[in-house]
Design a protein around this motif. Structure first.
Motif, PDB file in Angstrom:
ATOM      1  N   ASP A  35       0.831  -1.210   0.000  1.00  0.00           N
ATOM      2  CA  ASP A  35       0.000   0.000   0.000  1.00  0.00           C
ATOM      3  C   ASP A  35       0.864   1.258   0.000  1.00  0.00           C
ATOM      4  OD1 ASP A  35      -2.304  -1.547   0.010  1.00  0.00           O
ATOM      5  OD2 ASP A  35      -2.630  -1.354   2.175  1.00  0.00           O
ATOM      6  N   GLU A  36       1.945   1.248   0.759  1.00  0.00           N
ATOM      7  CA  GLU A  36       2.848   2.405   0.818  1.00  0.00           C
ATOM      8  C   GLU A  36       3.594   2.573  -0.506  1.00  0.00           C
ATOM      9  OE1 GLU A  36       4.691   5.814   2.239  1.00  0.00           O
ATOM     10  OE2 GLU A  36       2.935   4.758   2.986  1.00  0.00           O
ATOM     11  N   ILE A  37       4.013   1.476  -1.118  1.00  0.00           N
ATOM     12  CA  ILE A  37       4.696   1.543  -2.413  1.00  0.00           C
ATOM     13  C   ILE A  37       3.777   2.203  -3.439  1.00  0.00           C
ATOM     14  CG2 ILE A  37       5.559   0.164  -4.363  1.00  0.00           C
ATOM     15  CD1 ILE A  37       6.436  -1.938  -2.194  1.00  0.00           C
ATOM     16  N   ILE A  38       2.533   1.777  -3.492  1.00  0.00           N
ATOM     17  CA  ILE A  38       1.577   2.333  -4.459  1.00  0.00           C
ATOM     18  C   ILE A  38       1.322   3.805  -4.182  1.00  0.00           C
ATOM     19  CG2 ILE A  38      -0.782   2.175  -5.358  1.00  0.00           C
ATOM     20  CD1 ILE A  38       1.228  -0.095  -6.215  1.00  0.00           C
ATOM     21  N   SER A  39       1.169   4.165  -2.914  1.00  0.00           N
ATOM     22  CA  SER A  39       0.970   5.568  -2.552  1.00  0.00           C
ATOM     23  C   SER A  39       2.159   6.414  -3.005  1.00  0.00           C
ATOM     24  CB  SER A  39       0.775   5.698  -1.040  1.00  0.00           C
ATOM     25  OG  SER A  39       0.723   7.051  -0.665  1.00  0.00           O
ATOM     26  N   CYS A  40       3.352   5.931  -2.763  1.00  0.00           N
ATOM     27  CA  CYS A  40       4.560   6.664  -3.166  1.00  0.00           C
ATOM     28  C   CYS A  40       4.671   6.739  -4.687  1.00  0.00           C
ATOM     29  CB  CYS A  40       5.799   6.002  -2.588  1.00  0.00           C
ATOM     30  SG  CYS A  40       5.982   6.183  -0.804  1.00  0.00           S
ATOM     31  N   ALA A  41       4.335   5.658  -5.380  1.00  0.00           N
ATOM     32  CA  ALA A  41       4.401   5.656  -6.842  1.00  0.00           C
ATOM     33  C   ALA A  41       3.473   6.727  -7.416  1.00  0.00           C
ATOM     34  CB  ALA A  41       4.045   4.281  -7.398  1.00  0.00           C
ATOM     35  N   LYS A  42       2.294   6.856  -6.837  1.00  0.00           N
ATOM     36  CA  LYS A  42       1.353   7.891  -7.286  1.00  0.00           C
ATOM     37  C   LYS A  42       1.909   9.288  -7.014  1.00  0.00           C
ATOM     38  CE  LYS A  42      -2.772   5.036  -6.770  1.00  0.00           C
ATOM     39  NZ  LYS A  42      -3.991   4.789  -5.983  1.00  0.00           N
ATOM     40  N   GLN A  43       2.527   9.466  -5.854  1.00  0.00           N
ATOM     41  CA  GLN A  43       3.116  10.758  -5.526  1.00  0.00           C
ATOM     42  C   GLN A  43       4.266  11.087  -6.469  1.00  0.00           C
ATOM     43  OE1 GLN A  43       3.824  11.437  -1.214  1.00  0.00           O
ATOM     44  NE2 GLN A  43       2.713   9.501  -0.958  1.00  0.00           N
ATOM     45  N   LEU A  44       5.093  10.091  -6.783  1.00  0.00           N
ATOM     46  CA  LEU A  44       6.208  10.317  -7.705  1.00  0.00           C
ATOM     47  C   LEU A  44       5.701  10.705  -9.090  1.00  0.00           C
ATOM     48  CD1 LEU A  44       8.555   7.416  -6.603  1.00  0.00           C
ATOM     49  CD2 LEU A  44       9.001   9.876  -6.346  1.00  0.00           C
ATOM     50  N   ARG A  45       4.651  10.039  -9.546  1.00  0.00           N
ATOM     51  CA  ARG A  45       4.076  10.373 -10.848  1.00  0.00           C
ATOM     52  C   ARG A  45       3.571  11.815 -10.833  1.00  0.00           C
ATOM     53  NH1 ARG A  45       3.614   8.392 -15.247  1.00  0.00           N
ATOM     54  NH2 ARG A  45       4.081   6.282 -14.625  1.00  0.00           N
ATOM     55  N   LEU A  59      16.440   1.863 -10.614  1.00  0.00           N
ATOM     56  CA  LEU A  59      16.609   0.686 -11.468  1.00  0.00           C
ATOM     57  C   LEU A  59      17.979   0.043 -11.257  1.00  0.00           C
ATOM     58  CD1 LEU A  59      15.039   1.986 -14.804  1.00  0.00           C
ATOM     59  CD2 LEU A  59      13.997   0.461 -13.112  1.00  0.00           C
ATOM     60  N   LYS A  60      18.894   0.781 -10.634  1.00  0.00           N
ATOM     61  CA  LYS A  60      20.244   0.260 -10.368  1.00  0.00           C
ATOM     62  C   LYS A  60      20.494   0.046  -8.876  1.00  0.00           C
ATOM     63  CE  LYS A  60      22.017   2.279 -14.542  1.00  0.00           C
ATOM     64  NZ  LYS A  60      23.017   3.086 -15.193  1.00  0.00           N
ATOM     65  N   HIS A  61      19.445   0.073  -8.085  1.00  0.00           N
ATOM     66  CA  HIS A  61      19.577  -0.103  -6.635  1.00  0.00           C
ATOM     67  C   HIS A  61      20.137  -1.491  -6.332  1.00  0.00           C
ATOM     68  CE1 HIS A  61      18.436  -0.246  -2.385  1.00  0.00           C
ATOM     69  NE2 HIS A  61      18.358   1.084  -2.460  1.00  0.00           N
ATOM     70  N   HIS A  73       7.127   0.278 -11.983  1.00  0.00           N
ATOM     71  CA  HIS A  73       6.520   1.608 -12.031  1.00  0.00           C
ATOM     72  C   HIS A  73       7.174   2.532 -13.045  1.00  0.00           C
ATOM     73  CE1 HIS A  73       4.978   0.416  -7.914  1.00  0.00           C
ATOM     74  NE2 HIS A  73       3.954   0.425  -8.745  1.00  0.00           N
ATOM     75  N   SER A  74       8.239   2.067 -13.694  1.00  0.00           N
ATOM     76  CA  SER A  74       8.888   2.857 -14.745  1.00  0.00           C
ATOM     77  C   SER A  74       8.475   2.414 -16.144  1.00  0.00           C
ATOM     78  CB  SER A  74      10.421   2.744 -14.619  1.00  0.00           C
ATOM     79  OG  SER A  74      10.876   3.337 -13.438  1.00  0.00           O
ATOM     80  N   LEU A  75       7.732   1.342 -16.242  1.00  0.00           N
ATOM     81  CA  LEU A  75       7.370   0.808 -17.559  1.00  0.00           C
ATOM     82  C   LEU A  75       6.670   1.844 -18.445  1.00  0.00           C
ATOM     83  CD1 LEU A  75       6.246  -2.784 -16.578  1.00  0.00           C
ATOM     84  CD2 LEU A  75       8.040  -2.210 -18.243  1.00  0.00           C
ATOM     85  N   ARG A  76       5.793   2.611 -17.870  1.00  0.00           N
ATOM     86  CA  ARG A  76       5.008   3.567 -18.658  1.00  0.00           C
ATOM     87  C   ARG A  76       5.888   4.667 -19.261  1.00  0.00           C
ATOM     88  NH1 ARG A  76       0.157   6.866 -15.954  1.00  0.00           N
ATOM     89  NH2 ARG A  76       0.140   5.006 -14.691  1.00  0.00           N
TER      90      ARG A  76
END
Length: 115
Positions: A35-45, A59-61, A73-76
């Motif tokens: 849930d936190e990952i998705i929330s952050c992904a939306k904020q980053l977008r 991607l290099k972590h 989350h970078s596919l788009r």
């Protein structure tokens, strides 16, 4: 620390926690981390280019789970780089290789929607 740094920090921590919880079979923590990952992904977008650029750096972590989520989350926006990261994970012997394969299959099949 600016907003993008804060969000990317939370994203990274949550992705690591998700990977660890998944390996330990802790569904409650895995779901909370998801849930936190998705929330952050939306904020980053919502942050536009700065959010996208910071996500791309992940991607290099060094952590496989962080790379898996960042690639998903970078596919788009960065399909070539994201698929490269996912293909590398899919070819690894790690526990997340199957997840990377499934992300690629679903994305290529047009069935994966990302925030």
């Amino acid at each position: 620390m600016n907003n993008v740094d804060s969000v990317i920090g939370s994203y990274t921590e949550s992705a690591i926690a998700h990977g660890e919880a998944t390996m330990q079979g802790d569904n409650k923590l895995a779901n909370k981390s998801y849930d936190e990952i998705i929330s952050c992904a939306k904020q980053l977008r919502a942050l536009g280019n700065s959010g996208r650029d910071e996500l791309e750096k992940l991607l290099k972590h060094s952590n496989d789970s962080v790379r898996l989520w960042a690639a998903t989350h970078s596919l788009r926006d960065n399909e070539i780089k994201a698929k490269s990261a996912l293909n590398a994970l899919a070819k690894s012997n790690g526990i997340l290789s199957f997840s990377a394969e499934m992300v690629l299959t679903e994305w290529d099949g047009g069935r994966l929607e990302t925030p």
